[in-house]
Motif scaffolding. Structure first.
Motif, mmCIF file in Angstrom:
data_model
loop_
_atom_site.group_PDB
_atom_site.id
_atom_site.type_symbol
_atom_site.label_atom_id
_atom_site.label_comp_id
_atom_site.label_asym_id
_atom_site.label_seq_id
_atom_site.Cartn_x
_atom_site.Cartn_y
_atom_site.Cartn_z
ATOM 1 N N THR A 186 53.740 -4.804 80.068
ATOM 2 C CA THR A 186 52.765 -5.882 79.892
ATOM 3 C C THR A 186 52.452 -6.002 78.403
ATOM 4 O O THR A 186 52.928 -5.209 77.579
ATOM 5 C CB THR A 186 51.458 -5.608 80.644
ATOM 6 N N LYS A 187 51.636 -6.967 78.060
ATOM 7 C CA LYS A 187 51.244 -7.121 76.659
ATOM 8 C C LYS A 187 50.436 -5.931 76.161
ATOM 9 O O LYS A 187 50.287 -5.736 74.952
ATOM 10 C CB LYS A 187 50.453 -8.408 76.476
ATOM 11 N N ASN A 188 49.921 -5.113 77.091
ATOM 12 C CA ASN A 188 49.143 -3.931 76.725
ATOM 13 C C ASN A 188 50.018 -2.700 76.503
ATOM 14 O O ASN A 188 49.521 -1.646 76.127
ATOM 15 C CB ASN A 188 48.108 -3.630 77.813
ATOM 16 N N THR A 189 51.319 -2.812 76.739
ATOM 17 C CA THR A 189 52.216 -1.672 76.538
ATOM 18 C C THR A 189 52.180 -1.233 75.073
ATOM 19 O O THR A 189 52.082 -2.052 74.162
ATOM 20 C CB THR A 189 53.643 -2.046 76.956
ATOM 21 N N SER A 190 52.265 0.062 74.858
ATOM 22 C CA SER A 190 52.193 0.615 73.499
ATOM 23 C C SER A 190 53.387 0.175 72.652
ATOM 24 O O SER A 190 54.497 0.004 73.166
ATOM 25 C CB SER A 190 52.176 2.143 73.569
ATOM 26 N N PRO A 191 53.191 0.013 71.339
ATOM 27 C CA PRO A 191 54.320 -0.231 70.439
ATOM 28 C C PRO A 191 55.364 0.878 70.584
ATOM 29 O O PRO A 191 55.010 2.055 70.752
ATOM 30 C CB PRO A 191 53.680 -0.211 69.048
ATOM 31 N N CYS A 192 56.630 0.504 70.533
ATOM 32 C CA CYS A 192 57.695 1.471 70.806
ATOM 33 C C CYS A 192 58.790 1.452 69.741
ATOM 34 O O CYS A 192 59.124 0.404 69.183
ATOM 35 C CB CYS A 192 58.333 1.179 72.167
ATOM 36 N N PHE A 193 59.355 2.622 69.520
ATOM 37 C CA PHE A 193 60.548 2.826 68.704
ATOM 38 C C PHE A 193 61.619 3.350 69.662
ATOM 39 O O PHE A 193 61.414 4.381 70.308
ATOM 40 C CB PHE A 193 60.262 3.832 67.593
ATOM 41 N N PHE A 232 64.960 -2.553 77.726
ATOM 42 C CA PHE A 232 63.574 -2.209 77.408
ATOM 43 C C PHE A 232 63.108 -3.003 76.195
ATOM 44 O O PHE A 232 61.987 -3.523 76.169
ATOM 45 C CB PHE A 232 63.468 -0.705 77.168
ATOM 46 N N TYR A 233 63.978 -3.118 75.193
ATOM 47 C CA TYR A 233 63.633 -3.918 74.017
ATOM 48 C C TYR A 233 63.315 -5.357 74.425
ATOM 49 O O TYR A 233 62.311 -5.934 73.978
ATOM 50 C CB TYR A 233 64.791 -3.895 73.008
ATOM 51 N N ASP A 256 55.643 -9.594 73.811
ATOM 52 C CA ASP A 256 55.069 -9.649 72.469
ATOM 53 C C ASP A 256 54.486 -8.294 72.049
ATOM 54 O O ASP A 256 53.450 -8.224 71.384
ATOM 55 C CB ASP A 256 53.990 -10.738 72.383
ATOM 56 N N VAL A 257 55.178 -7.213 72.441
ATOM 57 C CA VAL A 257 54.793 -5.860 72.051
ATOM 58 C C VAL A 257 55.605 -5.450 70.819
ATOM 59 O O VAL A 257 56.827 -5.634 70.796
ATOM 60 C CB VAL A 257 55.058 -4.858 73.205
ATOM 61 N N PRO A 258 54.990 -4.904 69.778
ATOM 62 C CA PRO A 258 55.750 -4.458 68.608
ATOM 63 C C PRO A 258 56.813 -3.436 69.002
ATOM 64 O O PRO A 258 56.521 -2.468 69.715
ATOM 65 C CB PRO A 258 54.678 -3.821 67.715
ATOM 66 N N VAL A 259 58.035 -3.643 68.555
ATOM 67 C CA VAL A 259 59.131 -2.762 68.964
ATOM 68 C C VAL A 259 60.203 -2.740 67.893
ATOM 69 O O VAL A 259 60.447 -3.736 67.201
ATOM 70 C CB VAL A 259 59.728 -3.220 70.317
ATOM 71 N N GLU A 260 60.830 -1.575 67.745
ATOM 72 C CA GLU A 260 61.971 -1.408 66.851
ATOM 73 C C GLU A 260 63.076 -0.713 67.629
ATOM 74 O O GLU A 260 62.816 0.241 68.375
ATOM 75 C CB GLU A 260 61.578 -0.581 65.621
ATOM 76 N N LEU A 261 64.311 -1.182 67.474
ATOM 77 C CA LEU A 261 65.450 -0.667 68.239
ATOM 78 C C LEU A 261 66.579 -0.249 67.310
ATOM 79 O O LEU A 261 66.942 -0.992 66.390
ATOM 80 C CB LEU A 261 65.952 -1.756 69.197
ATOM 81 N N HIS A 262 67.146 0.952 67.571
ATOM 82 C CA HIS A 262 68.318 1.431 66.845
ATOM 83 C C HIS A 262 69.326 1.975 67.848
ATOM 84 O O HIS A 262 69.023 2.909 68.594
ATOM 85 C CB HIS A 262 67.937 2.531 65.846
ATOM 86 N N ILE A 263 70.522 1.386 67.867
ATOM 87 C CA ILE A 263 71.604 1.889 68.704
ATOM 88 C C ILE A 263 72.786 2.211 67.793
ATOM 89 O O ILE A 263 73.357 1.322 67.163
ATOM 90 C CB ILE A 263 72.021 0.869 69.782
ATOM 91 N N PHE A 264 73.143 3.491 67.733
ATOM 92 C CA PHE A 264 74.239 3.938 66.886
ATOM 93 C C PHE A 264 75.550 3.915 67.678
ATOM 94 O O PHE A 264 75.548 4.050 68.899
ATOM 95 C CB PHE A 264 73.956 5.341 66.358
ATOM 96 N N GLU A 265 76.647 3.791 66.971
ATOM 97 C CA GLU A 265 77.941 3.705 67.653
ATOM 98 C C GLU A 265 78.330 5.042 68.284
ATOM 99 O O GLU A 265 78.739 5.097 69.446
ATOM 100 C CB GLU A 265 79.021 3.262 66.678
ATOM 101 N N LEU A 266 78.217 6.115 67.516
ATOM 102 C CA LEU A 266 78.653 7.432 67.987
ATOM 103 C C LEU A 266 77.471 8.266 68.455
ATOM 104 O O LEU A 266 76.321 7.958 68.157
ATOM 105 C CB LEU A 266 79.403 8.164 66.870
ATOM 106 N N GLY A 267 77.764 9.335 69.177
ATOM 107 C CA GLY A 267 76.743 10.268 69.622
ATOM 108 C C GLY A 267 76.649 10.351 71.128
ATOM 109 O O GLY A 267 76.384 9.367 71.797
ATOM 110 N N GLN A 268 76.889 11.540 71.656
ATOM 111 C CA GLN A 268 76.788 11.751 73.081
ATOM 112 C C GLN A 268 75.321 11.841 73.498
ATOM 113 O O GLN A 268 74.422 11.853 72.662
ATOM 114 C CB GLN A 268 77.528 13.035 73.485
ATOM 115 N N HIS A 269 75.094 11.928 74.786
ATOM 116 C CA HIS A 269 73.727 12.068 75.293
ATOM 117 C C HIS A 269 73.145 13.403 74.841
ATOM 118 O O HIS A 269 73.842 14.411 74.780
ATOM 119 C CB HIS A 269 73.751 12.004 76.822
ATOM 120 N N GLY A 270 71.870 13.402 74.533
ATOM 121 C CA GLY A 270 71.192 14.648 74.194
ATOM 122 C C GLY A 270 71.332 15.063 72.751
ATOM 123 O O GLY A 270 71.438 16.255 72.451
ATOM 124 N N THR A 271 71.284 14.111 71.834
ATOM 125 C CA THR A 271 71.477 14.437 70.416
ATOM 126 C C THR A 271 70.258 15.081 69.759
ATOM 127 O O THR A 271 70.364 15.617 68.662
ATOM 128 C CB THR A 271 71.841 13.164 69.620
#
Length: 321
Positions: free
Chosen positions: A241-248, A266-267, A274-289
């Motif tokens: 919702t609009k009340n959701t916390s800002p997320c990275f 999610f982004y 209209d929740v502040p959000v920043e998204l970074h998706i890297f090409e490499l890297g397995q789960h659990g980095t």
């Protein structure tokens, strides 16, 4: 009797604002599995100052009083005088174990080095505990830190979460599903808000929509045979919702365990609300980095903590050095 216990817990979780659209259905699954399963014991992370049991008299729905039945936070005070911001780190492990050092202790010590007080959450795990127990534990950790802010030397309005994998799901859920506390509650901790001021989420599952491929149905949280209603109830993208916390949000394209399309979904949900959000998706890297330091052939991932620091500094949740 156990059925009544879980139904009562469902009502309780609603009061805490952690959501229980399918608690009774979850209860039916949980009752058959938790009665015979031993509690999962987690070795503490390194370097903490003290541990705090979140419910000294027993957590709601507790099935015993052993180590794995007692949700707690490990306290890492920031050095130096003054009031600090705070982060509760939530380790992953599929809701059945906790990577509490790699996705807890390491981050807590890094936060301390950047002037932030940290806490590492040890929450209850499956197959002994299912939804909503981890959500109750996470909400209680938020309320505990906020209600004890003066004692802990932290700012009440600068308390965030940092979750990994299952802990990323839990952190995102708490960012979306929260409340302002219960006025007049007997326990003063329950009178304060459990809404995080921000959330950092790493390679978590935020939706169980069939349009995004997945290998599991989060059985560690929901039991072996979750219904669609149960899956929908923990799909964070449906709870934003609009009340959701800002997320990275952090993820990797190469993750074969949790599809990175979860991060983009999610982004999109946060952006639409209209929740502040920043998204970074890297090409490499397995789960659990984890903190992604020193990974052979994946040097670009090492920038991750710097990106987190920059984002926190931009919002005033970490002091610029």
């Amino acid at each position: 009797m156990k059925q009544l216990l879980w139904l009562s817990l469902g009502c309780f979780c609603g009061c805490l604002g952690v959501g229980c659209a399918s608690t009774s259905a979850t209860a039916a699954t949980s009752v058959h599995s938790v009665a015979v399963e031993p509690a999962t014991i987690t070795k503490p992370p390194k370097g903490f100052a003290r541990a705090v049991a979140l419910w000294p008299n027993g957590a709601p729905g507790a099935l015993g009083d052993g180590e794995g039945d007692i949700p707690k936070i490990y306290v890492y005070p920031a050095p130096g005088p003054g009031i600090h911001s705070a982060v509760i780190v939530i380790p992953g492990g599929g809701y059945v174990h906790l990577a509490i050092e790699k996705e807890g202790g390491e981050e807590a010590r890094w936060l301390n080095a950047h002037g932030v007080t940290a806490f590492v959450l040890e929450y209850r795990l499956g197959p002994r505990y299912h939804f909503p127990s981890p959500m109750l534990d996470g909400a209680r950790a938020m309320r505990y830190v906020r209600s004890h802010a003066a004692e802990l030397g932290v700012a009440r309005d600068k308390i965030g979460l940092w979750g990994f994998s299952a802990g990323g799901h839990l952190a995102s859920y708490l960012a979306a599903v929260n409340d302002n506390g219960t006025s007049g509650a007997e326990d003063p901790i329950d009178r304060v808000s459990d809404r995080p001021d921000f959330a950092i989420v790493s390679y978590g599952r935020y939706t169980l929509d069939d349009s995004i491929p997945r290998k599991t149905n989060m059985e560690g949280l929901l039991g072996d045979h979750p219904t669609k209603a149960m899956l929908d109830s923990i799909s964070v993208v449906k709870r934003v919702t609009k009340n959701t916390s800002p997320c990275f949000i952090f993820s990797t394209t190469a993750d074969q365990t949790v599809n990175p399309m979860n991060a983009t979904a999610f982004y999109d949900a946060l952006k639409q609300a209209d929740v502040p959000v920043e998204l970074h998706i890297f090409e490499l890297g397995q789960h659990g980095t984890g903190m992604a330091q020193g990974m052979k052939g994946m040097s670009e991932l090492a920038i991750y903590p710097t990106l987190v620091a920059n984002w926190m500094e931009m919002h005033g949740w970490m002091s610029q050095e």
